[in-house]
Enzyme design. Structure first.
Site, short mmCIF file in Angstrom:
data_model
loop_
_atom_site.label_atom_id
_atom_site.label_comp_id
_atom_site.label_asym_id
_atom_site.label_seq_id
_atom_site.Cartn_x
_atom_site.Cartn_y
_atom_site.Cartn_z
N CYS A 1 3.07 8.22 1.77
CA CYS A 1 3.38 7.55 3.09
C CYS A 1 3.55 6.22 2.23
O CYS A 1 2.60 5.66 1.54
CB CYS A 1 2.08 7.40 3.76
SG CYS A 1 2.28 6.22 5.12
N CYS B 1 2.74 -5.61 16.56
CA CYS B 1 2.03 -4.62 17.58
C CYS B 1 0.49 -4.97 17.41
O CYS B 1 0.05 -5.14 16.24
CB CYS B 1 2.24 -3.19 17.02
SG CYS B 1 3.94 -2.68 16.93
N CYS C 1 4.67 -7.32 7.84
CA CYS C 1 5.53 -6.85 9.06
C CYS C 1 5.42 -7.86 10.12
O CYS C 1 4.52 -8.63 10.32
CB CYS C 1 5.04 -5.51 9.58
SG CYS C 1 5.86 -4.84 10.99
N CYS D 1 -2.59 2.36 7.94
CA CYS D 1 -2.15 1.11 8.52
C CYS D 1 -2.58 -0.32 7.96
O CYS D 1 -2.85 -1.07 8.59
CB CYS D 1 -2.83 1.01 9.86
SG CYS D 1 -2.84 2.65 10.54
N GLU E 1 0.95 -1.10 0.02
CA GLU E 1 -0.03 0.10 -0.12
C GLU E 1 0.69 1.20 -0.01
O GLU E 1 1.84 1.25 0.59
CB GLU E 1 -0.82 0.08 1.30
CG GLU E 1 -1.76 -1.02 1.34
CD GLU E 1 -2.57 -0.93 2.58
OE1 GLU E 1 -3.59 -1.69 2.84
OE2 GLU E 1 -2.65 0.22 3.31
N CYS F 1 -2.32 -2.69 15.46
CA CYS F 1 -1.88 -2.66 13.82
C CYS F 1 -2.30 -3.60 12.75
O CYS F 1 -2.37 -5.04 13.15
CB CYS F 1 -0.33 -2.43 13.81
SG CYS F 1 0.31 -2.08 11.96
N1 SAH Z 1 6.86 -0.12 11.71
C1 SAH Z 1 6.93 1.40 11.69
C2 SAH Z 1 6.23 2.24 10.61
C3 SAH Z 1 4.94 1.77 10.22
S1 SAH Z 1 3.69 2.16 11.22
C4 SAH Z 1 6.54 1.88 13.18
O1 SAH Z 1 6.24 1.04 13.95
O2 SAH Z 1 6.74 3.22 13.48
C5 SAH Z 1 3.29 3.77 11.20
C6 SAH Z 1 2.50 4.44 12.34
O3 SAH Z 1 1.27 3.82 12.60
C7 SAH Z 1 3.11 3.61 13.78
O4 SAH Z 1 3.32 5.03 14.62
C8 SAH Z 1 2.28 2.61 14.24
O5 SAH Z 1 2.46 2.49 15.51
C9 SAH Z 1 1.02 3.30 13.67
N2 SAH Z 1 -0.32 2.51 14.07
C10 SAH Z 1 -0.30 1.45 13.38
N3 SAH Z 1 -1.61 1.06 13.60
C11 SAH Z 1 -2.43 2.18 14.05
C12 SAH Z 1 -3.61 2.19 14.38
N4 SAH Z 1 -4.75 1.16 14.38
N5 SAH Z 1 -4.15 3.38 14.77
C13 SAH Z 1 -3.24 4.45 14.81
N6 SAH Z 1 -2.02 4.13 14.56
C14 SAH Z 1 -1.64 3.00 14.25
#
Ligand code: SAH
Length: 349
Positions: free
Chosen positions: A106, A117, A113, A335, A93, A120
């Site tokens: 972006c 987390c 990944c 995301c 994406e 995510c």
């Molecule tokens: N792996 C990297 C970059 C990708 S995620 C990282 O962890 O920073 C980009 C951002 O979106 C990160 O800050 C991540 O924690 C956030 N993110 C992921 N899922 C999310 C969600 N459901 N709501 C808000 N932010 C989210």
């Protein structure tokens, strides 16, 4: 036959060296490099390169290419979300966003990944792979080419952990910022990481002028380990130590991302704890309302809790912004949600 090299992943100096090996003058590399920065899909499009050299190139290299699988445009704010297909059938994406000061893109750094987390959508079991530098670069070039707009900012916040694909991401940064290429300066690029501490030290050493964003999302180890497994490996104190080092070496202020999850990390106690953790550190906190993911029990914080949280941080003189409701809300524009939805659909078929 020797394996072909993806030519879009080579830095100009690497391309020069390869052409010299082929008995060509060095300057021809620049011609090729410029064509690649425009997103050509075949050597034959390089009209000022001789036919003989084009044939030679085709024997050694292939041109990486992204195909548009789907494209959704937001009716709300002009955000465009691309699902690009890769050579091996994987998809990634890319989101193009319009801001007052220009266009921002972006981009993804991995297909899938493995960081896990829990909030995510990008995390999924099974195979993930690193994108090549060329595949990362082409997301910028394709968004620019397809939309007809010059992109001024890049955020590495799509799918994937950039520092888990360190070498290719570093090559991408060199490629995209090259003045003879796409030419987007480091000061217009943000790299977001969940906190791979040794790689933060490596990055600091390179003294690049990019903005480092840290996905912090919690004020202590207890909460952070529950929502971000990476914290079991590199805890919050070692992460902050690395961040302080990064600031000392580069002079670049760090941005902390904090997705507010109702009842998990958004209490007033959490705000005070975070304020104490970051007190005196020249940084920026970005509070993000959690983006709800279908089927997840996690919910975004209320506006009141968000405002109270921000007020507490500000009372400690910590610069805090609340990200506006995310762009492209009507097109799953964040995301990993589009990729996930398409994959779910495919799985059902
Ligand atoms: N792996 C990297 C970059 C990708 S995620 C990282 O962890 O920073 C980009 C951002 O979106 C990160 O800050 C991540 O924690 C956030 N993110 C992921 N899922 C999310 C969600 N459901 N709501 C808000 N932010 C989210």
């Amino acid at each position: 036959m020797a394996e072909l090299t993806p030519i879009n992943s080579l830095r100009l100096e690497e391309l020069e060296a390869r052409l010299v090996e082929l008995g060509e003058p060095k300057y021809k590399a620049l011609q090729v490099f410029k064509w690649l920065s425009l997103g050509v899909e075949s050597f034959d499009e390089m009209t000022d390169v001789s036919k003989a050299l084009r044939a030679k190139l085709a024997e050694q290299f292939y041109i990486e290419r992204l195909t548009i699988v789907t494209k959704q445009s937001s009716m709300l704010d002009g955000t465009v979300k691309y699902l690009f297909g890769l050579r091996d059938g994987n998809s990634i994406e890319t989101v193009l966003m319009k801001y007052k000061h220009g266009y921002s893109v972006c981009i993804s750094t991995q297909a899938g990944c493995k960081m896990g987390c829990i909030f995510c959508a990008s995390f999924e079991k099974g195979a993930t792979r690193n994108l090549t530098a060329g595949e990362i670069l082409l997301q910028v070039i394709m968004a620019q080419k397809d939309s007809g707009n010059r992109i001024s900012n890049i955020v590495l916040m799509g799918t994937g952990e950039p520092l888990d694909n360190y070498d290719n991401v570093m090559a991408f940064l060199d490629l995209v910022s090259h003045e003879k290429g796409v030419n987007i300066g480091m000061r217009h690029i943000s790299l977001s990481t969940c906190g791979l501490v040794p790689r933060i030290y490596d990055l600091a050493q390179l003294k690049k002028q990019l903005t480092l964003s840290i996905s912090l999302h919690a004020p202590n180890n207890e909460i952070r380990s529950k929502i971000m497994p990476v914290n079991n490996k590199y805890d919050i104190h070692s992460l902050l130590k690395a961040c302080r080092h990064y600031f000392d070496v580069t002079g670049r202020r760090i941005s902390f991302e904090y997705a507010m999850i109702r009842g998990v990390n958004d209490t007033r106690d959490c705000a005070y704890e975070l304020a104490r953790l970051l007190k005196g550190f020249n940084c920026h906190v970005n509070l993000i309302p959690l983006n709800h993911i279908e089927g997840s029990p996690l919910k975004p914080s209320t506006r009141e809790d968000q405002a109270a949280f921000q007020k507490i941080l500000e009372s400690y003189h910590i610069t805090t912004t609340v990200r506006r409701q995310h762009l492209g809300a009507d097109i799953d524009a964040s995301c990993g949600q589009l990729r996930r939805r398409i994959q779910n659909q495919e799985a059902k078929q």
